[in-house]
Design a protein around this motif. Structure first.
Motif, PDB file in Angstrom:
ATOM      1  N   TRP A 199       0.840  -1.207   0.000  1.00 27.98           N
ATOM      2  CA  TRP A 199       0.000   0.000   0.000  1.00 27.98           C
ATOM      3  C   TRP A 199       0.871   1.251   0.000  1.00 27.98           C
ATOM      4  CZ3 TRP A 199      -0.631   4.012   3.555  1.00 27.98           C
ATOM      5  CH2 TRP A 199      -1.672   4.870   3.267  1.00 27.98           C
ATOM      6  N   LEU A 200       1.925   1.264   0.828  1.00 22.66           N
ATOM      7  CA  LEU A 200       2.824   2.415   0.866  1.00 22.66           C
ATOM      8  C   LEU A 200       3.581   2.573  -0.441  1.00 22.66           C
ATOM      9  CD1 LEU A 200       4.257   2.203   4.483  1.00 22.66           C
ATOM     10  CD2 LEU A 200       2.714   3.940   3.571  1.00 22.66           C
ATOM     11  N   ALA A 201       3.974   1.463  -1.043  1.00 27.26           N
ATOM     12  CA  ALA A 201       4.741   1.525  -2.299  1.00 27.26           C
ATOM     13  C   ALA A 201       3.909   2.091  -3.436  1.00 27.26           C
ATOM     14  CB  ALA A 201       5.258   0.139  -2.657  1.00 27.26           C
ATOM     15  N   PHE A 202       2.595   1.824  -3.425  1.00 28.81           N
ATOM     16  CA  PHE A 202       1.760   2.266  -4.533  1.00 28.81           C
ATOM     17  C   PHE A 202       0.817   3.408  -4.164  1.00 28.81           C
ATOM     18  CE2 PHE A 202       2.952  -2.070  -5.718  1.00 28.81           C
ATOM     19  CZ  PHE A 202       3.498  -1.821  -6.962  1.00 28.81           C
ATOM     20  N   SER A 203       0.921   3.943  -2.950  1.00 29.27           N
ATOM     21  CA  SER A 203       0.053   5.059  -2.568  1.00 29.27           C
ATOM     22  C   SER A 203       0.576   6.347  -3.191  1.00 29.27           C
ATOM     23  CB  SER A 203      -0.023   5.182  -1.046  1.00 29.27           C
ATOM     24  OG  SER A 203       1.246   5.508  -0.518  1.00 29.27           O
ATOM     25  N   ASP A 204      -0.281   7.317  -3.236  1.00 32.22           N
ATOM     26  CA  ASP A 204       0.095   8.591  -3.832  1.00 32.22           C
ATOM     27  C   ASP A 204       1.171   9.271  -2.993  1.00 32.22           C
ATOM     28  OD1 ASP A 204      -1.738   8.196  -5.817  1.00 32.22           O
ATOM     29  OD2 ASP A 204      -3.308   9.380  -4.877  1.00 32.22           O
ATOM     30  N   PRO A 205       2.220   9.775  -3.655  1.00 34.02           N
ATOM     31  CA  PRO A 205       3.297  10.431  -2.916  1.00 34.02           C
ATOM     32  C   PRO A 205       2.868  11.797  -2.378  1.00 34.02           C
ATOM     33  CG  PRO A 205       3.728  10.491  -5.271  1.00 34.02           C
ATOM     34  CD  PRO A 205       2.480   9.696  -5.074  1.00 34.02           C
ATOM     35  N   SER A 206       3.467  12.189  -1.267  1.00 36.49           N
ATOM     36  CA  SER A 206       3.206  13.518  -0.714  1.00 36.49           C
ATOM     37  C   SER A 206       4.495  14.075  -0.132  1.00 36.49           C
ATOM     38  CB  SER A 206       2.114  13.468   0.351  1.00 36.49           C
ATOM     39  OG  SER A 206       2.540  12.704   1.447  1.00 36.49           O
ATOM     40  N   MET A 207       4.529  15.387   0.003  1.00 36.35           N
ATOM     41  CA  MET A 207       5.712  16.079   0.508  1.00 36.35           C
ATOM     42  C   MET A 207       5.267  17.093   1.563  1.00 36.35           C
ATOM     43  SD  MET A 207       7.249  16.846  -3.301  1.00 36.35           S
ATOM     44  CE  MET A 207       8.807  17.532  -2.878  1.00 36.35           C
ATOM     45  N   ASN A 208       6.095  17.267   2.576  1.00 43.02           N
ATOM     46  CA  ASN A 208       5.873  18.277   3.610  1.00 43.02           C
ATOM     47  C   ASN A 208       7.196  18.954   3.901  1.00 43.02           C
ATOM     48  OD1 ASN A 208       3.073  17.437   4.460  1.00 43.02           O
ATOM     49  ND2 ASN A 208       4.190  15.538   4.777  1.00 43.02           N
ATOM     50  N   TRP A 209       7.220  20.261   3.966  1.00 45.16           N
ATOM     51  CA  TRP A 209       8.454  20.959   4.275  1.00 45.16           C
ATOM     52  C   TRP A 209       8.156  22.383   4.727  1.00 45.16           C
ATOM     53  CZ3 TRP A 209       6.449  20.488  -0.506  1.00 45.16           C
ATOM     54  CH2 TRP A 209       6.431  21.603  -1.340  1.00 45.16           C
TER      55      TRP A 209
ATOM     56  N   ARG B 262       4.639  24.023   3.829  1.00 45.44           N
ATOM     57  CA  ARG B 262       4.010  23.627   2.570  1.00 45.44           C
ATOM     58  C   ARG B 262       3.761  22.133   2.531  1.00 45.44           C
ATOM     59  NH1 ARG B 262       6.769  26.020  -2.594  1.00 45.44           N
ATOM     60  NH2 ARG B 262       4.980  24.950  -3.468  1.00 45.44           N
ATOM     61  N   THR B 263       2.735  21.779   1.792  1.00 45.50           N
ATOM     62  CA  THR B 263       2.474  20.375   1.476  1.00 45.50           C
ATOM     63  C   THR B 263       2.188  20.279  -0.010  1.00 45.50           C
ATOM     64  OG1 THR B 263       0.090  20.479   1.841  1.00 45.50           O
ATOM     65  CG2 THR B 263       1.460  19.912   3.749  1.00 45.50           C
ATOM     66  N   ALA B 264       2.492  19.137  -0.561  1.00 43.87           N
ATOM     67  CA  ALA B 264       2.180  18.842  -1.963  1.00 43.87           C
ATOM     68  C   ALA B 264       1.794  17.383  -2.043  1.00 43.87           C
ATOM     69  CB  ALA B 264       3.377  19.134  -2.859  1.00 43.87           C
TER      70      ALA B 264
ATOM     71  N   GLY C 195      -3.065  18.555  -4.992  1.00 51.46           N
ATOM     72  CA  GLY C 195      -3.319  19.620  -4.041  1.00 51.46           C
ATOM     73  C   GLY C 195      -2.055  20.111  -3.369  1.00 51.46           C
ATOM     74  N   MET C 196      -1.985  21.409  -3.183  1.00 50.06           N
ATOM     75  CA  MET C 196      -0.860  22.035  -2.496  1.00 50.06           C
ATOM     76  C   MET C 196      -1.416  22.991  -1.462  1.00 50.06           C
ATOM     77  SD  MET C 196       2.095  22.585  -5.270  1.00 50.06           S
ATOM     78  CE  MET C 196       2.542  21.277  -6.397  1.00 50.06           C
ATOM     79  N   THR C 197      -0.659  23.150  -0.373  1.00 46.27           N
ATOM     80  CA  THR C 197      -1.064  24.100   0.664  1.00 46.27           C
ATOM     81  C   THR C 197       0.114  24.967   1.059  1.00 46.27           C
ATOM     82  OG1 THR C 197      -0.553  22.649   2.525  1.00 46.27           O
ATOM     83  CG2 THR C 197      -2.788  22.503   1.628  1.00 46.27           C
ATOM     84  N   ILE C 198      -0.216  26.157   1.552  1.00 45.15           N
ATOM     85  CA  ILE C 198       0.763  27.071   2.134  1.00 45.15           C
ATOM     86  C   ILE C 198       0.168  27.567   3.441  1.00 45.15           C
ATOM     87  CG2 ILE C 198       1.904  29.322   1.927  1.00 45.15           C
ATOM     88  CD1 ILE C 198       1.986  28.907  -1.102  1.00 45.15           C
ATOM     89  N   ASP C 199       0.959  27.466   4.506  1.00 47.40           N
ATOM     90  CA  ASP C 199       0.544  27.923   5.825  1.00 47.40           C
ATOM     91  C   ASP C 199       1.663  28.796   6.382  1.00 47.40           C
ATOM     92  OD1 ASP C 199      -0.807  28.240   8.203  1.00 47.40           O
ATOM     93  OD2 ASP C 199      -0.469  26.190   8.904  1.00 47.40           O
ATOM     94  N   PHE C 200       1.305  29.942   6.949  1.00 48.26           N
ATOM     95  CA  PHE C 200       2.301  30.858   7.495  1.00 48.26           C
ATOM     96  C   PHE C 200       2.830  30.313   8.817  1.00 48.26           C
ATOM     97  CE2 PHE C 200       0.378  33.237   4.291  1.00 48.26           C
ATOM     98  CZ  PHE C 200       1.216  34.288   3.967  1.00 48.26           C
TER      99      PHE C 200
ATOM    100  N   GLU D  97      11.532  14.516  -6.155  1.00 45.97           N
ATOM    101  CA  GLU D  97      12.329  15.047  -5.051  1.00 45.97           C
ATOM    102  C   GLU D  97      11.746  14.739  -3.676  1.00 45.97           C
ATOM    103  OE1 GLU D  97      14.358  19.024  -6.777  1.00 45.97           O
ATOM    104  OE2 GLU D  97      12.226  19.188  -6.332  1.00 45.97           O
ATOM    105  N   ILE D  98      10.739  13.894  -3.613  1.00 45.29           N
ATOM    106  CA  ILE D  98      10.038  13.652  -2.349  1.00 45.29           C
ATOM    107  C   ILE D  98      10.984  13.241  -1.231  1.00 45.29           C
ATOM    108  CG2 ILE D  98       8.425  12.069  -1.203  1.00 45.29           C
ATOM    109  CD1 ILE D  98       6.679  12.353  -3.703  1.00 45.29           C
ATOM    110  N   LYS D  99      11.848  12.276  -1.472  1.00 43.10           N
ATOM    111  CA  LYS D  99      12.748  11.831  -0.406  1.00 43.10           C
ATOM    112  C   LYS D  99      13.709  12.936  -0.009  1.00 43.10           C
ATOM    113  CE  LYS D  99      12.437   6.947  -1.399  1.00 43.10           C
ATOM    114  NZ  LYS D  99      13.088   5.755  -1.892  1.00 43.10           N
ATOM    115  N   THR D 100      14.200  13.703  -0.973  1.00 40.10           N
ATOM    116  CA  THR D 100      15.132  14.784  -0.682  1.00 40.10           C
ATOM    117  C   THR D 100      14.466  15.866   0.155  1.00 40.10           C
ATOM    118  OG1 THR D 100      16.175  14.398  -2.807  1.00 40.10           O
ATOM    119  CG2 THR D 100      16.689  16.463  -1.725  1.00 40.10           C
ATOM    120  N   ILE D 101      13.260  16.278  -0.249  1.00 42.07           N
ATOM    121  CA  ILE D 101      12.566  17.347   0.465  1.00 42.07           C
ATOM    122  C   ILE D 101      12.125  16.861   1.847  1.00 42.07           C
ATOM    123  CG2 ILE D 101      10.494  18.802   0.494  1.00 42.07           C
ATOM    124  CD1 ILE D 101      12.460  19.792  -1.523  1.00 42.07           C
TER     125      ILE D 101
END
Length: 195
Positions: free
Chosen positions: A18-28, A44-46, A64-69, A154-158
């Motif tokens: 499930w993790l291998a085929f789930s949609d990737p996401s990024m947080n930074w 940010r999230t993507a 979807g992308m988000t920006i939070d101050f 760049e998910i793993k890098t970010i």
């Protein structure tokens, strides 16, 4: 006991698939320099969805992308921005003090959804306690992007990088990827669609 171990093994294998085929996401977190010279930090999230084409090949769609101050923490900071478009610029108007975000699309349906404008951008303004989407203010043409352009590769890098993506690091990423289309680097005054 054998059945419990077998069940546990099946569960772990299923979770791994499930993790291998789930949609990737990024947080930074990211430093952003505003036009005024002030440096702020945003969270940010993507999220992306994998798109595999029959016969091989594939890619990702922005889900979807988000920006939070994050800082400085001020009472007049806007609420979280959320969109299916790729943000390029965030700034505060020096006269009206309204926050704005300029975003673009990755795929043609994004351009169709914003009414096929002459230039490939949409503008969000934080007004009356919410983000309002509208057309690009022509005074912003020529402005350089001040937000990190994300790529699912760049998910793993970010996700594993330092706590904050610094301004200098963003510049290095742009330099390291010379194939980035010009519409992502600055607000263009002319553009030809491939849609």
């Amino acid at each position: 006991m054998k059945h419990k171990l077998w069940f546990a093994g099946v569960f772990v294998a299923a979770a791994g698939l499930w993790l291998a085929f789930s949609d990737p996401s990024m947080n930074w977190r990211e430093e952003v320099q505003l036009q005024s010279g002030e440096v702020i930090v945003i969270k940010r999230t993507a999220k992306f969805s994998e798109n595999w084409i029959a016969g091989g090949g594939g890619g990702s769609f922005n889900r979807g992308m988000t920006i939070d101050f994050d800082s400085p923490d001020k009472p007049d900071n806007p609420t979280v921005w959320s969109s299916l478009y790729d943000p390029l610029i965030i700034d505060q108007d020096p006269i009206t003090k309204e926050w704005l975000i300029i975003a673009t699309f990755t795929h043609c349906d994004g351009w169709y959804n914003i009414g096929r404008p002459k230039l490939p951008y949409t503008e969000y303004i934080f007004r009356n306690g919410k983000w309002e989407q509208g057309t690009l203010n022509p005074n912003l043409i020529g402005r350089l992007a001040n937000l990190l352009l994300v790529d699912p590769s760049e998910i793993k890098t970010i996700n594993s990088s330092r706590p904050i993506v610094k301004i200098a690091e963003k510049q290095k990423r742009i330099t390291a990827r010379p194939g980035i289309p010009p519409k992502y680097k600055s607000i263009l005054n002319e553009w030809t669609t491939g849609c």
